[in-house]
Enzyme design. Structure first.
Site, PDB file in Angstrom:
ATOM      1  N   ASP A   1       0.850  -1.191   0.000  1.00 32.25           N
ATOM      2  CA  ASP A   1       0.000   0.000   0.000  1.00 32.25           C
ATOM      3  C   ASP A   1       0.889   1.246   0.000  1.00 32.25           C
ATOM      4  OD1 ASP A   1      -3.212   0.575   0.984  1.00 32.25           O
ATOM      5  OD2 ASP A   1      -1.780   2.228   1.098  1.00 32.25           O
ATOM      6  N   ILE A   2       0.493   2.236  -0.800  1.00 36.32           N
ATOM      7  CA  ILE A   2       1.304   3.448  -0.953  1.00 36.32           C
ATOM      8  C   ILE A   2       1.288   4.316   0.317  1.00 36.32           C
ATOM      9  CG2 ILE A   2      -0.470   5.026  -1.869  1.00 36.32           C
ATOM     10  CD1 ILE A   2       1.571   5.707  -4.111  1.00 36.32           C
TER      11      ILE A   2
ATOM     12  N   ASN B   1     -12.933  -3.031   2.120  1.00 38.16           N
ATOM     13  CA  ASN B   1     -13.940  -1.976   2.141  1.00 38.16           C
ATOM     14  C   ASN B   1     -14.795  -2.051   0.886  1.00 38.16           C
ATOM     15  OD1 ASN B   1     -12.905  -0.810   4.552  1.00 38.16           O
ATOM     16  ND2 ASN B   1     -11.261   0.125   3.365  1.00 38.16           N
TER      17      ASN B   1
ATOM     18  N   GLU C   1     -12.213   3.556  -1.522  1.00 36.94           N
ATOM     19  CA  GLU C   1     -11.665   4.611  -2.394  1.00 36.94           C
ATOM     20  C   GLU C   1     -11.409   4.122  -3.811  1.00 36.94           C
ATOM     21  OE1 GLU C   1      -8.155   6.183  -0.581  1.00 36.94           O
ATOM     22  OE2 GLU C   1      -9.202   6.647   1.291  1.00 36.94           O
ATOM     23  N   VAL C   2     -10.917   2.907  -3.926  1.00 34.81           N
ATOM     24  CA  VAL C   2     -10.554   2.386  -5.250  1.00 34.81           C
ATOM     25  C   VAL C   2     -11.557   1.288  -5.631  1.00 34.81           C
ATOM     26  CG1 VAL C   2      -8.755   1.314  -6.645  1.00 34.81           C
ATOM     27  CG2 VAL C   2      -8.116   2.895  -4.800  1.00 34.81           C
TER      28      VAL C   2
ATOM     29  N   HIS D   1     -10.202  -5.234  -3.434  1.00 34.03           N
ATOM     30  CA  HIS D   1      -8.897  -5.445  -2.814  1.00 34.03           C
ATOM     31  C   HIS D   1      -9.107  -5.797  -1.354  1.00 34.03           C
ATOM     32  CE1 HIS D   1      -9.972  -1.173  -2.627  1.00 34.03           C
ATOM     33  NE2 HIS D   1      -9.348  -1.114  -1.456  1.00 34.03           N
TER      34      HIS D   1
ATOM     35  N   HIS E   1      -7.036  -5.576   2.291  1.00 29.65           N
ATOM     36  CA  HIS E   1      -5.888  -5.014   2.989  1.00 29.65           C
ATOM     37  C   HIS E   1      -5.377  -6.083   3.941  1.00 29.65           C
ATOM     38  CE1 HIS E   1      -6.891  -0.628   2.165  1.00 29.65           C
ATOM     39  NE2 HIS E   1      -8.061  -1.195   1.932  1.00 29.65           N
TER      40      HIS E   1
HETATM   41  P1  AMP Z   1      -9.847   1.542   0.098  1.00 29.94           P
HETATM   42  O1  AMP Z   1     -10.267   2.732   0.915  1.00 29.94           O
HETATM   43  O2  AMP Z   1     -10.151   0.251   0.793  1.00 29.94           O
HETATM   44  O3  AMP Z   1     -10.405   1.605  -1.309  1.00 29.94           O
HETATM   45  O4  AMP Z   1      -8.274   1.601   0.022  1.00 29.94           O
HETATM   46  C1  AMP Z   1      -7.541   1.989  -1.086  1.00 29.94           C
HETATM   47  C2  AMP Z   1      -6.080   1.847  -0.719  1.00 29.94           C
HETATM   48  O5  AMP Z   1      -5.311   1.968  -1.895  1.00 29.94           O
HETATM   49  C3  AMP Z   1      -5.573   2.910   0.269  1.00 29.94           C
HETATM   50  O6  AMP Z   1      -5.047   2.258   1.423  1.00 29.94           O
HETATM   51  C4  AMP Z   1      -4.485   3.635  -0.520  1.00 29.94           C
HETATM   52  O7  AMP Z   1      -3.389   4.025   0.273  1.00 29.94           O
HETATM   53  C5  AMP Z   1      -4.099   2.590  -1.562  1.00 29.94           C
HETATM   54  N1  AMP Z   1      -3.526   3.105  -2.799  1.00 29.94           N
HETATM   55  C6  AMP Z   1      -4.008   4.101  -3.578  1.00 29.94           C
HETATM   56  N2  AMP Z   1      -3.228   4.270  -4.660  1.00 29.94           N
HETATM   57  C7  AMP Z   1      -2.243   3.353  -4.575  1.00 29.94           C
HETATM   58  C8  AMP Z   1      -1.119   3.013  -5.390  1.00 29.94           C
HETATM   59  N3  AMP Z   1      -0.854   3.658  -6.536  1.00 29.94           N
HETATM   60  N4  AMP Z   1      -0.311   2.015  -4.974  1.00 29.94           N
HETATM   61  C9  AMP Z   1      -0.551   1.354  -3.827  1.00 29.94           C
HETATM   62  N5  AMP Z   1      -1.606   1.618  -3.025  1.00 29.94           N
HETATM   63  C10 AMP Z   1      -2.436   2.601  -3.382  1.00 29.94           C
END
Ligand code: AMP
Length: 126
Positions: free
Chosen positions: A35-36, A97, A105-106, A110, A112
């Site tokens: 994770d970034i 999530n 967010e994405v 995924h 975690h």
């Molecule tokens: P979520 O809120 O569960 O969708 O989490 C999205 C996760 O993606 C967050 O923990 C971010 O820090 C992570 N994230 C976003 N962009 C990147 C990226 N380019 N590389 C790795 N992790 C990312």
């Protein structure tokens, strides 16, 4: 409601090799990368390679091979990172999530995988 997969999401771009990632494990059906913005000493994301928005989309639409491949990849990552209790590690938290209330967010499924310290309560009560 039908699932609409946005192929411009960040993880889709990572899968296509358009943006870099720190890969921990890659298999036929899954990719795991750091994770970034880590929330724990170890914070790895595991994603399926197929276009699934969230866990329920994946559970309802993915093939048996994709589901088995993804679940096994998560276990393999825990082993690789040395956090699996089965091989002497201290354990971890697995979290996914989904949607607005889950604060996703994405929009590509995924999980975690967080570890490396005592992680406290599962979620805040507030
Ligand atoms: P979520 O809120 O569960 O969708 O989490 C999205 C996760 O993606 C967050 O923990 C971010 O820090 C992570 N994230 C976003 N962009 C990147 C990226 N380019 N590389 C790795 N992790 C990312």
């Amino acid at each position: 409601m039908a699932y609409v997969y946005d192929d411009q999401n960040i993880f889709a771009k990572i899968l296509r090799g358009e943006i870099p990632n720190k890969t921990v494990l890659e298999t036929d059906h899954a990719l795991a990368f750091e994770d970034i913005d880590p929330q724990a000493p170890t914070h790895v994301l595991v994603i399926p390679k197929g276009p699934y928005v969230n866990f329920d989309h994946f559970a309802g639409s993915a093939s048996e091979a994709e589901i088995a491949g993804f679940v096994r990849a998560v276990g393999q990552v825990a082993e690789t990172l040395g956090i699996a209790e089965g091989s002497g590690g201290n354990g971890y938290r697995l979290l996914s999530n989904s949607g607005a209330d889950g604060v996703q967010e994405v929009p590509h499924l995924h999980v975690h995988l967080c570890a490396g310290r005592v992680l406290g309560r599962m979620i805040s009560k507030a």
